[in-house]
Design a protein around this motif. Structure first.
Motif, PDB file in Angstrom:
ATOM      1  N   CYS A  11      28.238  38.325  41.558  1.00 14.24           N
ATOM      2  CA  CYS A  11      28.217  37.711  40.233  1.00 14.24           C
ATOM      3  C   CYS A  11      28.969  38.540  39.201  1.00 14.24           C
ATOM      4  O   CYS A  11      29.782  38.015  38.440  1.00 14.24           O
ATOM      5  CB  CYS A  11      26.764  37.499  39.801  1.00 14.24           C
ATOM      6  N   GLN A  12      28.709  39.857  39.150  1.00 17.55           N
ATOM      7  CA  GLN A  12      29.339  40.704  38.141  1.00 17.55           C
ATOM      8  C   GLN A  12      30.853  40.669  38.249  1.00 17.55           C
ATOM      9  O   GLN A  12      31.567  40.535  37.247  1.00 17.55           O
ATOM     10  CB  GLN A  12      28.833  42.142  38.279  1.00 17.55           C
ATOM     11  N   HIS A  13      31.358  40.776  39.461  1.00 19.03           N
ATOM     12  CA  HIS A  13      32.808  40.745  39.671  1.00 19.03           C
ATOM     13  C   HIS A  13      33.376  39.379  39.278  1.00 19.03           C
ATOM     14  O   HIS A  13      34.454  39.281  38.684  1.00 19.03           O
ATOM     15  CB  HIS A  13      33.124  41.067  41.130  1.00 19.03           C
ATOM     16  N   GLY A  89      38.625  42.149  44.891  1.00 24.50           N
ATOM     17  CA  GLY A  89      39.317  43.161  45.683  1.00 24.50           C
ATOM     18  C   GLY A  89      38.499  43.767  46.794  1.00 24.50           C
ATOM     19  O   GLY A  89      38.878  44.803  47.348  1.00 24.50           O
ATOM     20  N   SER A  90      37.372  43.139  47.175  1.00 28.45           N
ATOM     21  CA  SER A  90      36.586  43.647  48.304  1.00 28.45           C
ATOM     22  C   SER A  90      37.338  43.384  49.600  1.00 28.45           C
ATOM     23  O   SER A  90      38.256  42.559  49.656  1.00 28.45           O
ATOM     24  CB  SER A  90      35.216  42.971  48.345  1.00 28.45           C
ATOM     25  N   LEU A  91      36.947  44.082  50.656  1.00 25.73           N
ATOM     26  CA  LEU A  91      37.659  43.940  51.933  1.00 25.73           C
ATOM     27  C   LEU A  91      37.606  42.507  52.445  1.00 25.73           C
ATOM     28  O   LEU A  91      38.609  41.961  52.917  1.00 25.73           O
ATOM     29  CB  LEU A  91      37.053  44.893  52.973  1.00 25.73           C
ATOM     30  N   ARG A  92      36.439  41.861  52.346  1.00 27.84           N
ATOM     31  CA  ARG A  92      36.321  40.500  52.856  1.00 27.84           C
ATOM     32  C   ARG A  92      37.102  39.501  52.015  1.00 27.84           C
ATOM     33  O   ARG A  92      37.724  38.574  52.541  1.00 27.84           O
ATOM     34  CB  ARG A  92      34.846  40.108  52.950  1.00 27.84           C
ATOM     35  N   PRO A 150      40.498  44.438  42.157  1.00 28.81           N
ATOM     36  CA  PRO A 150      39.267  45.203  42.395  1.00 28.81           C
ATOM     37  C   PRO A 150      38.315  45.125  41.205  1.00 28.81           C
ATOM     38  O   PRO A 150      38.732  44.872  40.066  1.00 28.81           O
ATOM     39  CB  PRO A 150      39.784  46.637  42.595  1.00 28.81           C
ATOM     40  N   ALA A 151      37.048  45.343  41.466  1.00 30.95           N
ATOM     41  CA  ALA A 151      36.039  45.347  40.408  1.00 30.95           C
ATOM     42  C   ALA A 151      36.292  46.478  39.423  1.00 30.95           C
ATOM     43  O   ALA A 151      36.819  47.536  39.780  1.00 30.95           O
ATOM     44  CB  ALA A 151      34.644  45.490  41.018  1.00 30.95           C
ATOM     45  N   LYS A 155      36.397  43.640  31.831  1.00 34.11           N
ATOM     46  CA  LYS A 155      35.003  43.552  31.413  1.00 34.11           C
ATOM     47  C   LYS A 155      34.550  42.098  31.457  1.00 34.11           C
ATOM     48  O   LYS A 155      35.339  41.187  31.223  1.00 34.11           O
ATOM     49  CB  LYS A 155      34.837  44.112  29.991  1.00 34.11           C
ATOM     50  N   ALA A 156      33.276  41.914  31.753  1.00 37.79           N
ATOM     51  CA  ALA A 156      32.712  40.563  31.697  1.00 37.79           C
ATOM     52  C   ALA A 156      32.574  40.145  30.242  1.00 37.79           C
ATOM     53  O   ALA A 156      32.238  40.955  29.373  1.00 37.79           O
ATOM     54  CB  ALA A 156      31.354  40.530  32.395  1.00 37.79           C
TER      55      ALA A 156
END
Length: 318
Positions: A11-13, A89-92, A150-151, A155-156
């Protein structure tokens, strides 16, 4: 042009990418859509933060991974033809982005740290190259223009009360040939370094793994989380890989960063540039870390850190 789409694992990302995409959507006059496969209640949160549409993916069987969603995402992209598509930007997510980009016959810029529009309204993406020594600008003229981000790079935004949007339920994906056999918890040294207010980072100046206790004591007094440079996590394995800060790790932006025995190579500095206050302790007065530090102590960490601990205990009456 159909719109700007975003997809991230958490959610944050997602909220960070929604905020980044919202600015571009305003400039291009497009709608913003976000994908969601977690708690359906988050759909209203995404809309409140700027999404005009939420594509709701159904829950997966226990033996499937999020990569199973790739065919459904590819099919809807072919139908709707988004103009811009951001992945986390996570691996998955990076794996999914590569498969989707190949299926749509378009380009993909990985690990972007900034996105803007050029004079022709094409997406201009920035990423680090040469180990963080230079910034590369990439412009993609094919559609959709795709990037993984990437995270922590954005900013949100703030939620807007009364904002309305559309929730679109997508079909279940076909069963994947790849099956999830087992899950094991991943032990973490820190709760979440990207959200820490104070970070104590250890570098190669630390001589022995047992000496981490000294840094843990300092971190406990400061209410800090512990991070490290790449050699500590990836070569010596003294700390988990998810505590590595820098180009090959995570990016942090605490109120206070304290580097202990950190030389300050560019690969590490790229991960701490957004820190409000940077402090460093190093025995080498020419260490690059001092060039970006607000406060620096030239000295042996084995002498300086115990003194810091003693003074903090006095100040805190411990």
């Amino acid at each position: 042009m159909s719109g700007i789409w975003i997809l991230a694992e958490d959610c944050q990302h997602s909220l960070e990418l929604i905020n980044a995409g919202q600015e571009l959507a305003k400039q291009l006059g497009l709608k913003l859509a976000a994908f969601l496969w977690q708690d359906r209640a988050l759909a209203d949160d995404y809309i409140a933060h700027g999404a005009d549409q939420v594509y709701l993916l159904p829950a997966l069987p226990p033996d499937q991974t999020i990569s199973s969603y790739t065919p459904v995402i590819t099919d809807i992209a072919r139908q709707e033809q988004p103009d811009i598509f951001f992945f986390g930007g996570s691996l998955r997510c990076k794996e999914m982005a590569a498969v989707v980009a190949s299926a749509l016959d378009t380009g993909l810029c990985s690990d972007c740290m900034g996105v803007t529009l050029d004079k022709d309204k094409n997406l201009e993406m920035e990423r680090l190259i040469f180990g963080g020594a230079a910034v590369q600008k990439v412009v993609c003229t094919t559609r959709p223009q795709m990037a993984t981000i990437p995270a922590g790079n954005f900013k949100a935004g703030s939620a807007q009360n009364g904002r309305e949007g559309q929730i679109i339920e997508l079909p279940a994906p076909p069963p994947s040939l790849v099956k999830l056999v087992d899950k094991k918890p991943r032990l973490r040294e820190a709760a979440n370094l990207t959200e820490a207010r104070v970070v104590v980072c250890v570098g190669r100046g630390l001589e022995n793994e047992a000496d981490l206790q000294m840094t843990r004591e300092l971190a406990a007094l400061l209410g800090a989380e512990i991070g490290c440079t790449r050699p500590i996590s990836e070569e010596l394995h003294w700390l988990p890989e998810d505590t590595c800060i820098g180009l090959s790790g995570i990016k942090v932006k605490p109120e206070v960063y304290i580097g202990l025995g950190v030389s300050g190579q560019i690969q590490h500095l790229t991960g701490i540039t957004d820190s409000k206050v940077i402090c460093a302790v190093n025995s080498d007065e020419n260490a690059p870390i001092f060039e970006v530090s607000n406060y620096g102590i030239v000295g042996d960490i084995y002498k300086v850190v115990p003194q810091l601990i003693a003074e903090l205990k006095k100040a805190l009456n411990k």
